[in-house]
Design a protein around this motif. Structure first.
Motif, mmCIF file in Angstrom:
data_model
loop_
_atom_site.group_PDB
_atom_site.id
_atom_site.type_symbol
_atom_site.label_atom_id
_atom_site.label_comp_id
_atom_site.label_asym_id
_atom_site.label_seq_id
_atom_site.Cartn_x
_atom_site.Cartn_y
_atom_site.Cartn_z
ATOM 1 N N LEU A 96 -4.955 2.552 1.469
ATOM 2 C CA LEU A 96 -3.988 2.110 0.565
ATOM 3 C C LEU A 96 -4.644 0.602 0.022
ATOM 4 C CD1 LEU A 96 -0.539 2.670 2.129
ATOM 5 C CD2 LEU A 96 -1.561 4.136 0.383
ATOM 6 N N ASP A 97 -5.767 0.099 0.424
ATOM 7 C CA ASP A 97 -6.262 -1.102 0.081
ATOM 8 C C ASP A 97 -6.495 -1.325 -1.402
ATOM 9 O OD1 ASP A 97 -6.958 -3.867 0.828
ATOM 10 O OD2 ASP A 97 -9.017 -3.264 0.760
ATOM 11 N N GLY A 98 -6.015 -2.292 -2.153
ATOM 12 C CA GLY A 98 -6.371 -2.437 -3.589
ATOM 13 C C GLY A 98 -5.482 -1.544 -4.427
ATOM 14 N N SER A 99 -4.714 -0.899 -3.773
ATOM 15 C CA SER A 99 -3.811 0.125 -4.739
ATOM 16 C C SER A 99 -2.218 -0.437 -4.467
ATOM 17 C CB SER A 99 -3.727 1.363 -4.516
ATOM 18 O OG SER A 99 -5.104 1.840 -4.696
ATOM 19 N N PHE A 100 -1.936 -0.769 -3.180
ATOM 20 C CA PHE A 100 -0.525 -1.317 -2.653
ATOM 21 C C PHE A 100 -0.548 -2.438 -2.156
ATOM 22 C CE2 PHE A 100 -0.384 3.174 -3.446
ATOM 23 C CZ PHE A 100 0.615 3.494 -4.259
#
Length: 285
Positions: A278-282
């Motif tokens: 999820l890093d960078g997206s949420f």
């Protein structure tokens, strides 16, 4: 998202809710009102839940909103035939006078809400009157539109919320109306009690119309039905009955909605790997 009324939305751009002659079950022609009810089409668990509803009563409305047949065309034709038959047999009867309808829902755990059901003039999202906040799946809209064309009916209201003042206008009419005996009352097997009243007095209807003309609404449930309304409206020259769609409006100042979590579980997925993906997206807490 702002759903405030008077200061933000000009009166000419507000909600236009119109009385209509409701088509309702005759309680004397069905086993019980609770036996002919159904959750919304997209909540019915299939196939077990569908079979349970169908067996609850031969006139359960699931036979209209989720007809069963080999092909979509046959399903929709079957729903239309069923609807027309129930009307001709008197199972469903049209109210003598047009009106708006006060609907109440409550349970033993403290959930309680009242709203008003009516025929709402349709508007595009760009007009800022009815505000969607979810995308829709085209195949679902196409399916619902085909059923609506076949039956020439709005079979299920969608749920809209608006921010009133919690005391006057529409809410005041609702509270006055609820002091009278209801048109119908039932408790479904999930423990929820339901009551319905008709609002036909011209003064009450005018008070609701004036109040809602200053409001905008948020779609709480029914994005696919709203998109279906807009699609079918676009197929007919205006003015026509398809300029309107069936809705339930609830004032969230008076009756705040409860939004519960929709839990999702991915088996055998380590938490660190899930968070890394999820890093960078949420933003994760």
């Amino acid at each position: 998202m702002n759903t405030a009324g008077t200061a933000d939305v000009p009166a000419r751009m507000g909600l236009d809710l119109t009385p209509f002659r409701g088509l309702r079950y005759d309680p004397d022609r069905v086993g019980s009102l609770s036996a002919v009810t159904s959750p919304p089409y997209d909540v019915v668990v299939r196939p077990d839940g569908l079979h349970h509803l169908e067996s609850a009563d031969p006139h359960n409305i699931v036979r209209l909103i989720l007809p069963q047949a080999p092909t979509p065309g046959i399903r929709n034709e079957q729903a239309a035939d069923t609807l027309h038959r129930w009307v001709s047999e008197g199972v469903l009867r049209t109210d003598a006078r047009p009106g708006l309808y006060v609907y109440e829902q409550r349970d033993d755990e403290g959930m309680f809400q009242r709203g008003v059901i009516g025929a709402l003039r349709l508007s595009e999202p760009s007009e800022g009157v009815v505000l969607p906040h979810e995308d829709v799946m085209p195949h679902v809209v196409a399916d619902r539109a085909a059923l609506m064309r076949a039956t020439s009916a709005n079979l299920e209201p969608l749920l809209l919320t608006y921010r009133g003042d919690g005391a006057s206008g529409t809410t005041a009419v609702i509270e006055r109306t609820a002091k009278h005996p209801p048109l119908l009352s039932t408790t479904t097997e999930d423990g929820f009690s339901h009551r319905l009243w008709a609002v036909t007095d011209p003064a009450d209807l005018a008070e609701i119309h004036t109040d809602l003309a200053q409001r905008q609404a948020l779609i709480a449930d029914g994005h696919h039905r709203w998109a279906t309304y807009l699609r079918v409206r676009g197929e007919h020259p205006s003015p026509s009955p398809w300029d309107y769609g069936l809705v339930l409006l609830v004032d969230t100042v008076r009756h705040p909605l409860r939004v519960r979590a929709i839990h999702r579980l991915l088996h055998r997925l380590p938490v660190p790997e899930a968070l890394a993906a999820l890093d960078g997206s949420f933003r994760v807490r």
